[in-house]
Each structure stands twice: as C-alpha cells, then as structure tokens.
Design an enzyme around this catalytic site. Structure first.
Site, PDB file in Angstrom:
ATOM      1  N   GLU A  16      79.143  43.565  19.384  1.00 28.35           N
ATOM      2  CA  GLU A  16      79.074  43.009  20.734  1.00 28.35           C
ATOM      3  C   GLU A  16      80.312  42.194  21.082  1.00 28.35           C
ATOM      4  O   GLU A  16      80.815  42.264  22.208  1.00 28.35           O
ATOM      5  CB  GLU A  16      77.804  42.179  20.874  1.00 28.35           C
ATOM      6  CG  GLU A  16      76.573  43.069  20.933  1.00 28.35           C
ATOM      7  CD  GLU A  16      75.320  42.355  20.487  1.00 28.35           C
ATOM      8  OE1 GLU A  16      75.387  41.126  20.264  1.00 28.35           O
ATOM      9  OE2 GLU A  16      74.282  43.013  20.349  1.00 28.35           O
TER      10      GLU A  16
ATOM     11  N   HIS B 243      71.570  43.531  28.660  1.00 24.50           N
ATOM     12  CA  HIS B 243      70.274  43.243  28.038  1.00 24.50           C
ATOM     13  C   HIS B 243      69.089  43.658  28.887  1.00 24.50           C
ATOM     14  O   HIS B 243      67.950  43.551  28.452  1.00 24.50           O
ATOM     15  CB  HIS B 243      70.172  41.743  27.754  1.00 24.50           C
ATOM     16  CG  HIS B 243      71.176  41.250  26.783  1.00 24.50           C
ATOM     17  ND1 HIS B 243      72.488  41.062  27.103  1.00 24.50           N
ATOM     18  CD2 HIS B 243      71.064  40.939  25.477  1.00 24.50           C
ATOM     19  CE1 HIS B 243      73.148  40.638  26.049  1.00 24.50           C
ATOM     20  NE2 HIS B 243      72.305  40.566  25.055  1.00 24.50           N
TER      21      HIS B 243
END
Length: 367
Positions: free
Chosen positions: A179, A219
C-alpha cells in the site's frame, strides 16, 4: 618543453575560473524553473488507473475473491491476494518509473529518490517512527503497562505471535509494504511531476490532503466483503463502518504523505503503517482494563487495515497482541486518568514534533 607544463596549468586555472563563474551566476539568478513534465489531469487519470489496478486483482480470480463460503482471512485467499497485489505493484512501478525518466527527464538515481527507495536513511526513519509512537502514547501505556504486554515486547514474543499466522503477515508486512509502495511511492512522484520545478510550497501542500483520498477510497470495496459475511446487518450500519474506515485511513494517509514528502523515505512510511496497524484505533471512551476493545474497532469491523487488511469482527483478537484487553479487571480511576492524559499529551506532542522529527536533507519538496 618548458611551456607544456605552464600551458597545462593555465588550462586548469581557466577551467576552475569558469566553474566558479558558472556557480556564481547560478546563485545570482536563482534556481532554473522548469515547466510541469505532465499535466495535473494526466497525473489524476494515472492515479485512478493505478488505484484500480491495485484493487481489481482482489476480485479478478476465484482464488482471491471472497464468498460466503471462503473468507478473506483464509490462508489461501491471503496468499493469492499477496501474489496478485505484488504483481500489480510491479506493473504500476514500471509505469511511474517510465514517466519519471522519460517525461520528467530524471536520472535513475533521481528516480529512485523520488520513489523514496534510495538512499535509505535509518536515523530519519527511526525519528519518523518515534513521531508515530508519541501519537500513540496513550494506547502504548494501556497495552504495555495496564495490559502487561511490556515484558512480551522485550522478549520479542509479541512480534512472533503477530507474524506467525498469514493474517499477521498480511496486516503487518504485505499490506503496509504494497500500500505504501502504491499510494505514497508511485502516486506522489506523478503529482510532483505535474507541478513546476522547483515547486512552491503552496503548490505542494495540497498534495498532503488530496493524495490520501485515493488511499481512503480504495477501502470502499470492504462494504461488499462485509455484506458477504454479515448479510443481515442493517445497511446504514454497514455504510457507517465503511465511512469510519474511509475516515481513519485518509487521516493516516495525511500523516504518511507528510512524512514521505518531508523525509523522502518509503521505509519510514511502511514502518509507520505497520505500527498503526498493530496498535489499531485508540480508546476514546470507557475505563482501561475493564472491557475488551474500544468501541471504534468493533464499529469499523476490525483493526485499522486497508485494501488487503485485517480480519473483520472480534473473532481474530488472538492475532492482535498489541491491543489485547484483559476483561473484568478492576483498576483504580488513576489508571484511566493517566491513559487519557497520555492520549491528549501524545496528540499535542505529535503536533509539536511534526516538523522537527521529519526534517531531512532528502525531502522531496519544501513544505
């Protein structure tokens, strides 16, 4: 024969004079301003494409796609997702490196610096980690002192417990690494290239708040996974979970982006990310030592992880040794007062140390 050494020496002196003249002119004229290498719209489109390439592999194959019979916490799903995301990061890195070198005209050394890969400055990395630890002063006190985990930290048993299952490898190694590679190391250089060089601080500061939105939006897909596992959960509550996760991941993104721009260190961001994943969300109400969790973790569906993040719900508490609670233990009110004092003091200390602990000669830009 005697003239040869004299001529050679004269050439050296003239060459030095030329260099000094060039340097003096550069100081007088100031830095050379260059136009943006790519447009801001191009940087935005590329960022969206790379973000989609990051999330898409999670659902492109039956081996990576959760279902009602196969959860995202299954070891086979975790391993398949790690392989898919690693491949996606390699493709995205190739894109950013090409654009940085071809359109930005950066050398390989400058490209590695823009990506935060090299040089590695360990003291500055440790200072950035200290900054995050100050922010979590309250939770560290509760976990280490109140919950008695300090001895386990010293023995290293906590780290072994965290990394022994595949869930731990995902949450504390693969997740933070992949990430931060994408959302910090690969997206930030694209947007820096869309600014004039050298970029004025007023043009760079907005990146601290805009780039993490890609990180937060990535997300939203957790809503689908949560609904698979909890089909009877009220939809508003599910949306609230996703909104909360978007909020705290974006807030962490603000911090990570600031650290990345100030230090030019991908490693600092990865370690800070892993640390925050281990700590989870801090307690914001209730007494210490008397209840499990802090309310926020349960509402968010688990600990504060991201795209290939942590388990949902409370059934995986054994894999969260840094935030374990000892239920039904009655402690004096002084312990709770101390916790909240450290929580507030840690936030104040974090704000005060934000610039001093991230100062670096390797900064990607001036803020």
């Amino acid at each position: 024969m005697l003239m040869a050494p004299i001529l050679s020496k004269s050439k050296e002196v003239l060459e030095r004079l030329r260099k000094h003249r060039t340097q003096a002119l550069a100081v007088l004229q100031g830095p050379v301003h260059k136009d943006p290498a790519i447009s801001s719209s191009s940087a935005t489109v590329l960022s969206v494409i790379l973000t989609v390439l990051f999330v898409l592999p999670l659902y492109a194959s039956p081996t990576t796609r959760p279902s009602q019979t196969l959860t995202r916490d299954a070891p086979s799903v975790i391993q398949a997702r790690i392989r898919a995301i690693a491949f996606s990061c390699c493709v995205s890195a190739s894109v950013t490196i090409f654009i940085t070198s071809y359109y930005g005209g950066a050398s390989m050394q400058d490209t590695l610096h823009l990506l935060g890969w090299w040089p590695i400055n360990l003291p500055e990395t440790l200072k950035s980690l200290l900054l995050v630890a100050v922010l979590f002063a309250g939770p560290l006190f509760e976990s280490g002192v109140v919950d008695g985990q300090f001895q386990n930290w010293l023995r290293g048993s906590t780290a072994r417990d965290m990394l022994s299952p595949w869930i731990g490898i995902r949450n504390y190694i693969a997740g933070p690494l992949t990430e931060e590679v994408l959302f910090r190391s690969l997206l930030t250089p694209l947007h820096l290239l869309s600014l004039p060089s050298p970029a004025p601080p007023s043009s760079v500061r907005p990146l601290i708040f805009t780039l993490p939105l890609y990180f937060g939006i990535a997300h939203i897909h957790h809503l689908y996974e949560f609904r698979l596992r909890h089909p009877f959960e009220p939809v508003p509550l599910s949306l609230l979970r996703v909104l909360l996760q978007f909020t705290y991941t974006s807030v962490f993104g603000f911090i990570a982006e600031f650290v990345f721009l100030r230090t030019g260190s991908l490693l600092a961001c990865v370690l800070a990310h892993a640390f925050c994943n281990a700590m989870g969300l801090p307690r914001v109400w209730g007494k210490v030592g008397e209840q499990e969790g802090n309310g926020l973790d349960e509402l968010a569906g688990g600990e504060g992880e991201v795209v290939i993040g942590p388990p949902e719900g409370k059934e995986k508490k054994k894999d969260e040794p840094l935030v374990m609670r000892r239920a039904n233990v009655s402690l004096g009110i002084a312990w709770t007062v101390a916790y909240y004092a450290l929580l507030v003091g840690g936030a104040a200390g974090f704000w005060k140390l934000l610039y001093p602990l991230t100062e670096s000669k390797l900064a990607l830009s001036t803020l």
